[in-house]
Motif scaffolding. Structure first.
Motif, mmCIF file in Angstrom:
data_model
loop_
_atom_site.group_PDB
_atom_site.id
_atom_site.type_symbol
_atom_site.label_atom_id
_atom_site.label_comp_id
_atom_site.label_asym_id
_atom_site.label_seq_id
_atom_site.Cartn_x
_atom_site.Cartn_y
_atom_site.Cartn_z
ATOM 1 N N ILE A 17 -51.396 -8.569 -5.850
ATOM 2 C CA ILE A 17 -52.692 -8.514 -6.507
ATOM 3 C C ILE A 17 -53.535 -7.400 -5.909
ATOM 4 O O ILE A 17 -53.586 -7.218 -4.707
ATOM 5 N N SER A 77 -48.714 -8.587 -13.955
ATOM 6 C CA SER A 77 -49.463 -9.723 -14.488
ATOM 7 C C SER A 77 -48.808 -10.233 -15.757
ATOM 8 O O SER A 77 -48.199 -9.484 -16.524
ATOM 9 N N LEU A 390 -56.440 -17.891 -7.646
ATOM 10 C CA LEU A 390 -55.172 -17.495 -8.239
ATOM 11 C C LEU A 390 -54.123 -18.585 -8.048
ATOM 12 O O LEU A 390 -54.131 -19.306 -7.046
ATOM 13 N N GLU A 416 -49.341 -16.471 -13.427
ATOM 14 C CA GLU A 416 -50.039 -15.304 -13.954
ATOM 15 C C GLU A 416 -49.363 -13.973 -13.653
ATOM 16 O O GLU A 416 -49.848 -12.930 -14.082
#
Length: 428
Positions: A17, A77, A390, A416
Motif C-alpha cells: 500500500i 488493488s 485496510l 482489496e
C-alpha cells in the motif's frame, strides 16, 4: 463509446500500500512484508542494512554474496484488477459494436444483443465506481549484496512507485446505461419505441415511425473521471553495516544513503464529448535521503531489529496545487531463527501517512520460512492493520537454489488487493 469510460477507469492501476514501509523482494512479500529482522540479506539495502553486519564468516569463504537480475514485486488493488478485467473482456467494444449493429439495422434481435452488451458494461462499471485505490511497486535494475565478517555492503539501482487516487462514476452514468437496457429490451420485445425512454433515440419531429430510429451514442453524456497522484522514485542506494560481538549476542548497525530523483505525477482524466481529456503534472526533483537500521542477535536465536526509512521527509506540490508526501517510516522487528526454520514479526511504529489521499494503515505482520534439505523453502505470512483501515492479507511463497542460482516467487492477497513477485539471482 470509443473505449472511453473503461479506458479512463483502467488508469486505476497497480502494489504494498502506498505510504507504507514497502516490499523489496518476493521473499519478504511471501511473509506478508515481514523483513526487518528476517529479511533476505540480498536485499538488506531495502529492508534493513544492519542485517549485513550479523555474519561471522569471511566473504571469500561464505558465498553469502548475492547478485539479482532485474525483477519486480508489486501488489495490485482489487479495483485495478476489476478495471483490467473490464478492458480484457472488451465490454465497451462489445456494446459499441452491438449498438452500431442495432442502429444500422434496428431489428428485435439486434436490440436484444445490444441490451445484453449494455447490461454487461453497466455491471462492470458498477464494480469499480467511486472507489479509492492505492498502489506501490519496487523494480530494481540491479541489486548486489556482500555480507562479510562483522560488516558488509549492498547496492541497488531501481525505482519505487507510490500513489493513490479515486474513480468518479456519477449515479447518472450508471442510470444512463440502465435506461439504454430498458429501451433496448422494450424494442427487443416488440414494444413501441416511444413508450420507453424516447429521449435516447435520435428522431426529429419529421421522423416516420416505420421502424425504431437509431439510438444516440451515450458517450456524449458521460461525466465520469479518475484522479491519480503519487511519486515515482528513481534511486541509487548504497548500504553499509558494521557488527560487534558481545557476550552471547551480536549487534549490528547499518545505513543506506540514497540519491533520489523524485517525479511527481498528478493526473485527472475525464471524458469530454468526443475524447478522453488528460491533465498531467509531472516534475522531477533531485534529493538525498537515507535509511538506518539496528539489529541485535542473541545466541539463543532471538533477533531484535529496527529500521527508519526515508529519514528526510519532504512535501511536493504539483502544478495543480496538490500536496504529495514522501514520509518517514519507522518499523520494529522480532524474530526467532533456527537452522531449518525462522519466524518473525514486524510492526509499524506509527500510522503510515498516505502519499496522496489513499488509506495507508499501520501494519502488524507475521511471517515464517521452513527450509527443506537446505535447498528449498516454503514461506507464509499474515498482515493485519491495527488502525482498522485496510483488510487483513495472507501470503505464500517458495524459494529454491541450485548451486549458485536462486529463485524466489510470492503471492499476496486481501479483500482489496493482490500481489506477486518473481526473482532470479546468483550467489557468489
Amino acid at each position: 463509446m470509443k473505449l472511453a469510460l473503461p479506458l479512463l477507469l483502467s488508469f486505476i492501476s497497480s502494489s504494498a500500500i502506498a505510504g507504507s514501509f514497502g516490499t523489496y523482494d518476493p521473499r519478504s512479500q511471501a511473509m506478508a512484508g515481514t523483513a526487518v529482522a528476517i529479511g533476505s540479506v540480498g536485499m538488506a539495502a531495502g529492508h534493513n542494512p544492519a542485517l549485513l553486519g550479523l555474519f561471522d564468516q569471511d566473504e571469500d569463504k561464505s558465498r553469502n554474496g548475492h547478485y539479482y537480475l532485474p525483477y519486480a514485486v508489486a501488489n495490485v488493488s482489487q479495483v485495478a484488477i476489476d478495471s483490467l478485467q473490464l478492458i480484457e473482456d472488451e465490454l465497451d467494444i462489445a456494446f459499441d459494436s452491438a449498438l452500431d449493429n442495432y442502429n444500422n439495422n434496428p431489428q428485435q434481435d439486434n436490440a436484444a444483443a445490444a441490451s445484453i452488451a449494455a447490461q454487461n458494461l453497466e455491471n462492470g462499471l458498477t464494480s469499480i465506481a467511486n472507489k479509492d485505490f492505492s498502489f506501490s511497486a519496487f523494480i530494481p535494475l540491479i541489486a548486489v549484496s556482500e555480507p562479510s565478517k562483522k560488516g558488509g555492503g549492498g547496492f541497488y539501482l531501481g525505482s519505487r512507485i507510490e500513489g493513490g487516487g479515486r474513480s468518479y462514476v456519477p449515479d447518472e452514468d450508471i442510470e444512463l446505461f440502465d435506461d439504454y437496457v430498458e429501451a433496448l429490451d422494450n424494442v427487443a420485445n416488440g414494444g413501441y419505441w416511444r413508450d420507453v425512454h424516447p429521449e435516447l433515440f435520435n428522431a426529429d419531429e419529421d421522423y416516420v415511425d416505420f421502424a425504431p430510429p437509431p439510438l444516440n451514442d451515450p458517450y456524449d453524456q458521460i461525466e465520469s473521471s479518475a484522479d491519480l497522484r503519487g511519486l515515482i522514485i528513481n534511486e541509487a542506494a548504497v548500504a553499509g553495516a558494521l557488527g560487534y560481538d558481545f557476550d552471547r549476542m551480536r549487534v549490528a548497525v547499518g545505513v543506506t544513503p540514497k540519491a533520489m530523483q523524485v517525479r511527481v505525477f498528478d493526473e485527472s482524466r475525464e471524458v469530454s464529448k468526443d475524447s478522453l481529456e488528460v491533465e498531467n503534472s509531472s516534475k522531477p526533483h533531485l534529493m538525498f535521503n537515507a535509511d538506518i537500521g539496528v539489529a541485535i542477535e542473541f545466541d539463543s536465536g532471538v533477533r531484535l531489529a529496527y529500521v527508519g526509512k526515508d529519514l528526510f521527509s519532504r512535501s511536493f506540490t504539483s502544478s495543480t496545487g496538490a500536496i504529495i508526501e514522501l514520509n518517514t517510516k519507522h518499523r520494529m522487528g522480532l524474530a526467532y531463527l533456527t537452522p531449518k526454520w525462522e519466524i518473525g514479526m514486524d510492526y509499524d511504529m506509527q500510522v503510515n501517512v498516505p502519499t496522496a489521499n489513499e488509506q495507508a494503515g499501520q501494519f502488524l505482520s507475521l511471517g515464517g520460512e521452513y527450509r527443506i534439505f537446505q535447498r528449498y523453502a516454503l514461506r507464509a505470512g499474515y498482515r493485519y492493520d491495527t488502525d482498522n483501515q485496510l483488510p487483513a492479507a495472507t501470503s505464500i511463497g517458495v524459494g529454491a537454489h541450485w548451486g549458485p542460482v536462486y529463485l524466489n516467487a510470492s503471492y499476496l492477497r486481501s479483500a482489496e488487493e493482490q500481489g506477486g513477485g518473481l526473482q532470479l539471482g546468483f550467489a557468489f
